[in-house]
Design an enzyme around this catalytic site. Structure first.
Site, mmCIF file in Angstrom:
data_model
loop_
_atom_site.group_PDB
_atom_site.id
_atom_site.type_symbol
_atom_site.label_atom_id
_atom_site.label_comp_id
_atom_site.label_asym_id
_atom_site.label_seq_id
_atom_site.Cartn_x
_atom_site.Cartn_y
_atom_site.Cartn_z
ATOM 1 N N GLY A 254 47.977 35.487 44.088
ATOM 2 C CA GLY A 254 46.922 34.525 43.790
ATOM 3 C C GLY A 254 45.757 35.150 43.042
ATOM 4 O O GLY A 254 45.347 34.670 41.990
ATOM 5 N N ALA A 255 45.253 36.236 43.588
ATOM 6 C CA ALA A 255 44.085 36.865 42.969
ATOM 7 C C ALA A 255 43.852 38.217 43.618
ATOM 8 O O ALA A 255 44.485 38.550 44.623
ATOM 9 C CB ALA A 255 42.854 35.987 43.152
ATOM 10 N N MET A 256 42.941 38.995 43.039
ATOM 11 C CA MET A 256 42.735 40.354 43.517
ATOM 12 C C MET A 256 41.256 40.712 43.500
ATOM 13 O O MET A 256 40.561 40.481 42.521
ATOM 14 C CB MET A 256 43.557 41.309 42.628
ATOM 15 C CG MET A 256 43.432 42.755 43.003
ATOM 16 S SD MET A 256 44.047 43.053 44.700
ATOM 17 C CE MET A 256 42.962 44.373 45.182
ATOM 18 N N ASN A 258 39.379 43.352 43.159
ATOM 19 C CA ASN A 258 38.847 44.586 42.560
ATOM 20 C C ASN A 258 37.319 44.568 42.542
ATOM 21 O O ASN A 258 36.700 43.578 42.209
ATOM 22 C CB ASN A 258 39.343 44.722 41.123
ATOM 23 C CG ASN A 258 40.795 44.376 40.991
ATOM 24 O OD1 ASN A 258 41.637 45.051 41.554
ATOM 25 N ND2 ASN A 258 41.090 43.293 40.285
ATOM 26 N N GLU A 291 38.340 36.120 47.731
ATOM 27 C CA GLU A 291 38.187 37.372 46.964
ATOM 28 C C GLU A 291 36.743 37.855 47.028
ATOM 29 O O GLU A 291 36.490 39.046 47.157
ATOM 30 C CB GLU A 291 38.633 37.186 45.508
ATOM 31 C CG GLU A 291 40.045 36.639 45.318
ATOM 32 C CD GLU A 291 41.127 37.374 46.089
ATOM 33 O OE1 GLU A 291 40.974 38.578 46.338
ATOM 34 O OE2 GLU A 291 42.125 36.723 46.480
ATOM 35 N N HIS A 294 36.014 39.566 50.293
ATOM 36 C CA HIS A 294 36.597 40.905 50.372
ATOM 37 C C HIS A 294 35.576 41.984 49.991
ATOM 38 O O HIS A 294 35.768 43.151 50.337
ATOM 39 C CB HIS A 294 37.794 41.023 49.427
ATOM 40 C CG HIS A 294 39.136 40.738 50.059
ATOM 41 N ND1 HIS A 294 39.512 41.242 51.284
ATOM 42 C CD2 HIS A 294 40.204 40.021 49.601
ATOM 43 C CE1 HIS A 294 40.755 40.848 51.555
ATOM 44 N NE2 HIS A 294 41.190 40.105 50.563
ATOM 45 N N GLU A 313 42.841 41.632 55.524
ATOM 46 C CA GLU A 313 43.365 40.314 55.138
ATOM 47 C C GLU A 313 43.187 39.261 56.228
ATOM 48 O O GLU A 313 42.770 38.146 55.950
ATOM 49 C CB GLU A 313 44.826 40.413 54.697
ATOM 50 C CG GLU A 313 45.043 41.244 53.432
ATOM 51 C CD GLU A 313 44.220 40.772 52.236
ATOM 52 O OE1 GLU A 313 43.664 39.655 52.276
ATOM 53 O OE2 GLU A 313 44.133 41.532 51.252
HETATM 54 N N1 0A1 Z 1 44.441 41.511 48.164
HETATM 55 C C1 0A1 Z 1 44.811 40.316 47.475
HETATM 56 C C2 0A1 Z 1 46.252 40.063 47.450
HETATM 57 C C3 0A1 Z 1 47.070 40.813 46.470
HETATM 58 C C4 0A1 Z 1 47.985 41.695 46.934
HETATM 59 C C5 0A1 Z 1 48.849 42.332 46.090
HETATM 60 C C6 0A1 Z 1 48.741 42.045 44.757
HETATM 61 O O1 0A1 Z 1 49.589 42.602 43.868
HETATM 62 C C7 0A1 Z 1 50.769 43.069 44.333
HETATM 63 C C8 0A1 Z 1 47.810 41.163 44.274
HETATM 64 C C9 0A1 Z 1 46.968 40.550 45.144
HETATM 65 C C10 0A1 Z 1 44.251 39.162 48.260
HETATM 66 O O2 0A1 Z 1 44.309 39.161 49.476
HETATM 67 O O3 0A1 Z 1 43.795 38.219 47.651
HETATM 68 ZN ZN ZN Z 2 42.907 39.022 50.645
#
Ligand code: 0A1
Ligand code: ZN
Length: 850
Positions: A254-256, A258, A291, A294, A313
């Protein structure tokens, strides 16, 4: 050719890295096929390290040169990384590697999406960018120089300078490599700003491809609301002067999150009334919040190792759910979440892929971004909050941020904070993190001389690697109603800790009707021999909206189960109750829409399985059809009035109130279409002023096999919009009759616009196939075969998305022997495919081992 035995990683093997990373400088010379990455990293050996090996992860890298303190180094390089002799005092490591972003179809590391450079590093993608200790407990500050001719070149943190062909960025916050990001391309921004509560001005941007600028306003508002909410509710402020979001079309998830540069699947950020449904708007708001949240729960405090994934998470899902409840409707959000939990997490927890929220081993961590880690992880936090109370919860969270800011933590750290803040012993509670499986709670009751006794018995079936389970702490929110419908005991949280335990309530004039597991206070399966009359009573009288819905849901399930097993007719008492509720304009439309939405066919299959029957997908489908047709007939005279009363006029606004009304309107339309041959749906399609109405009309027509013209019109109108086309692909399969589903999906895989390199498009088709219960499980086995063919083909390009999609087969053991044989053959075929990825191999092996 013999396959390498895949390596398994264990939680118990954790050892810290033997070096501190004091700073990281990266230079990227971007070209599509031969990007150079030059790293300059300052390492300091830890004097007391148990393991002094200098090992840097690195995969699919071409090493051009390596130096230590300016002198050529001669590392030992394998396909997993390198080791090298290094000084025992601090030193500078320099390496130059070459990578191929344009050839990267796995979408992990640095890759290209629509001519744009972008990265995805969680969980272990940074090692495809350069040699590095790619583990979340190694944190450092990053300075990044990007060289290339892209008009926009972004990385984490703050801009340090830019000129013709270059840009420099510096992120002052130490972070693990999985939070690194780089984006470069022809992008335009939708700007915004936010003033934090301490008066700091933050520049906000949503970066998109030219042409998508008009789809950013909603996301920007969602971001600002999230920033404000986190200050108001958790006291957490944003910590940089800039926050960038970028939309990319090709993304595995879905999204990341960073740091300072969130990267989003465009489906999770771009929104407009013409192209997005109400459900899309709500999801986008939630993911932007997720996001953003996070930044504290994940980035400022991160995970020591990937076994602790639910630390960030579970907590962040819990926080985004709180946010959505506050922005929209608390009960509706809770009901939606429980529907999702039962649809996605329960099958996982009760099948071959069952694992605890904190797994103890994995081969490929990407296979553990699961409903158990995310959704059950969030449920565990909800239980903790319920047990300690709101005040203690926020007290503990405050301590968590004070104590662990800047650290990479464990579940033990998290629970210790709660123990210290509240004085409570959480030893037994911790079992929720280490035990897999959904507890069953059997309820019995007794009433004598004014005293009412509730007895609970808990047990959890065996799961892979965990034959026996200890009793857990289960918060049971319970209220009591008197037979006349008054609440005689308000909600009270009973703490079930033993295998069997009783609770008594005194001074009751008559035997009460219990409302158990209010708000779904624990992720368990209740087993209670109750009557439909009592369920109907609760549907009418319970003060807890969740349990009111739950009572209706149970009635719906009971009648469908009886229809499947005994060929019974739809329960008339339930139909009457539904009719009454639907016609009651005093009730919230969103709630009425939920009560009117039947349990999914997969849910009925799961219920039958829980009760020891073998589900027959075709019979379940037939029962669903008969029930809905009977309901439509029963409501016949009221449907036109209800349709008119719930039609939202005027300009579209994606707020919860309008969305609730439109959801009810959509349900009414689908019932109406069964009676009027699609006349009203065709009119609605013509007149639709927004995607929610257009989509609902098309869905109703396709379901009735009367939508060919509209489907063509929809295609003509939207063929240039990738996100809308995903809906078009998916809807045709979702609405197909069982015997036509696989053929519909197969046909669409041959369509000119089908592109399996795009995960959204692949999921639109294959996700819809797997989601059409009776179609996927049609006795011909064609659905299984098509999915297996597609997974084998995709695995060569994109192992992550392939592996995730294998979960479609996880419930295979609950079906009859014919279907099991068909599925086993397909799973075996996948397992034997030439060059199968580690990701897919792990999933298929676990599923086959059931
Ligand atoms: N940390 C992100 C989820 C995520 C996990 C892996 C990814 O690539 C393999 C991309 C996003 C979240 O919880 O939104
Ligand atoms: Zn997440």
């Amino acid at each position: 050719m013999a396959k390498d035995t895949p390596q398994t990683f264990y939680l118990k093997d954790y050892t810290p890295f033997g070096f501190d990373v004091e700073s990281v400088h990266l230079t990227f010379r971007l070209t599509p096929e031969t990007t150079r990455v030059i790293s300059k990293i300052r390492f300091a050996p830890k004097p007391d390290a148990a393991d002094k090996t200098f090992f840097l992860h690195g995969e699919e890298l071409q090493l051009i040169s390596a130096k230590i303190d300016g002198q050529d180094a001669t590392p030992d390089v394998t396909d997993k990384g390198l080791t090298c002799a290094v000084p025992s005092t601090p030193f500078t490591w320099e390496a130059e590697v070459e990578i191929n972003p344009a050839g990267n179809t796995a979408l992990e590391g640095l890759y290209m999406s629509n001519r744009m450079y972008c990265t995805q590093c969680e969980a272990e993608g940074f090692r495809k960018i350069t040699y590095y200790p790619d583990r979340p407990d190694v944190m450092s500050t990053f300075t990044v120089r990007i060289e290339g001719d892209e008009p926009v070149m972004l990385s984490n943190g703050n801009p340090m300078g830019a000129g013709e062909g270059w840009a420099e960025w510096h992120d002052p916050w130490p972070k693990p490599a999985y939070l690194f990001a780089l984006v470069a391309g022809d992008l335009v921004n939708h700007p915004g700003s936010f003033t934090t509560r301490s008066g700091k001005e933050v520049e906000l941007n949503i970066w998109v491809r030219p042409g998508d600028e008009n789809k950013c306003a909603f996301g920007m508002e969602a971001l600002k609301k999230s920033m404000k909410w986190d200050e108001d509710v958790y006291g957490l402020e944003y910590d940089l002067e800039l926050f960038n979001i970028v939309a990319v079309d090709d993304f595995n998830m879905g999204a990341m999150e960073n740091k300072g540069l969130n990267i989003f699947n465009s489906s999770c950020v771009l929104a407009s009334p013409e192209t997005s449904t109400d459900a899309n708007f709500e999801r986008i708001e939630a993911i932007i919040a997720h996001e953003y949240f996070h930044n504290w729960t994940g980035n400022r405090i991160t995970c020591r190792d990937w076994f602790q994934l639910c630390l960030k998470e579970g907590l962040t899902v819990f926080r985004d759910a709180q946010f959505t409840s506050d922005m929209r409707s608390e009960p509706v959000k809770r009901i939606d979440d429980v529907i999702t939990l039962r649809a996605r997490q329960f099958p996982e927890d009760n099948g071959p892929l069952a694992h605890p929220p904190r797994p103890e081993q994995f081969q490929e961590i990407n296979n553990f971004y699961t409903a158990t880690v995310y959704e059950k992880g969030a449920e565990v936090i909800g239980m903790l909050k319920r047990l300690v109370g709101d005040e203690n919860y926020y007290k503990a969270l405050k301590l968590y941020f004070e104590r662990h800011d800047g650290q990479a933590c464990t579940i033990e750290d998290w629970l210790k904070v709660f123990e210290d803040a509240t004085g409570r012993d959480l030893q037994q509670f911790k079992l929720w993190y280490s035990q897999a499986g959904t507890p069953r709670v059997k309820v019995s009751e007794d009433y004598a001389d004014g005293t009412y006794t509730l007895t609970f018995e808990q047990s959890t079936p065996p799961t892979p690697g965990q034959p026996d389970k200890a009793p857990r702490v289960i918060p049971m929110a319970v209220g009591l109603l008197s037979p006349n419908g008054d609440e005689v005991r308000g909600t009270q949280v009973l703490e079930l800790t033993g295998a069997k335990q009783s609770f008594t309530f005194d001074g009751l004039a008559s035997k009460p009707v219990p409302s158990i597991l209010r708000e779904f206070s624990a992720p368990v399966i209740l087993e209670r021999g109750t009557t439909n009359a009592e369920r109907a009573f609760l549907l009418a009288h319970d003060t807890d909206p969740f349990n009111r819905w739950e009572a209706g849901n149970a009635l719906a399930k009971e009648t469908r189960v009886a229809m499947v097993l005994d060929g019974a007719a739809p329960d008339t008492a339930y139909l009457d109750a539904l009719e009454k509720l639907v016609r009651d304009d005093e009730q919230d439309p969103a709630f009425r829409a939920l009560v009117l939405s039947p349990p999914s066919q997969a849910d009925i299959a799961q219920t039958l399985h829980e009760r020891g029957y073998t589900p027959d997908p075709q019979k379940i489908y037939d029962a669903a059809e008969t029930f809905t047709q009977t309901l439509a007939q029963q409501l016949e005279t009221s449907l036109p009035r209800l349709y008119a009363a719930t039609t939202v006029e005027g300009p579209y606004s994606p707020d919860a109130e309008g969305a609730g009304k439109r959801a009810l309107n959509g349900r009414i339309l689908s019932l109406l279409t069964r009676l009027d041959g699609g006349e009203q749906a065709a009119r609605q399609y013509e007149a639709a002023g927004n995607m929610t109405q257009q989509y609902a009309a098309l869905a109703a027509l396709l379901k009735a096999e009367k939508g060919d013209a509209q489907s063509q019109a929809f295609f003509d109108q939207w063929q240039d919009d990738r996100l809308v086309m995903d809906k078009w692909f998916a809807l045709q399969i979702a609405c197909a009759a069982p015997e036509k589903t696989a053929a519909a999906a197969a046909g669409l895989t041959k369509h000119a616009l089908f592109d399996m390199k795009n995960p959204n498009r692949f999921r639109a088709v294959m996700g819809a196939l797997a989601g059409n219960h009776a179609g996927f499980h049609h006795a011909s086995g064609e659905g299984y075969q098509l999915l297996a063919d597609s997974l084998i083909a995709l695995d060569k390009l994109n192992p992550q998305t392939t592996a995730r999609m294998c979960a479609a087969f996880q419930t295979w053991k609950r079906y009859g022997s014919d279907r099991q044989a068909l599925i086993r053959a397909q799973l075996t075929r996948i397992a034997g495919a030439e060059g199968l990825s580690r990701d897919t191999n792990e999933m298929v092996t676990r599923i086959l081992d059931a």
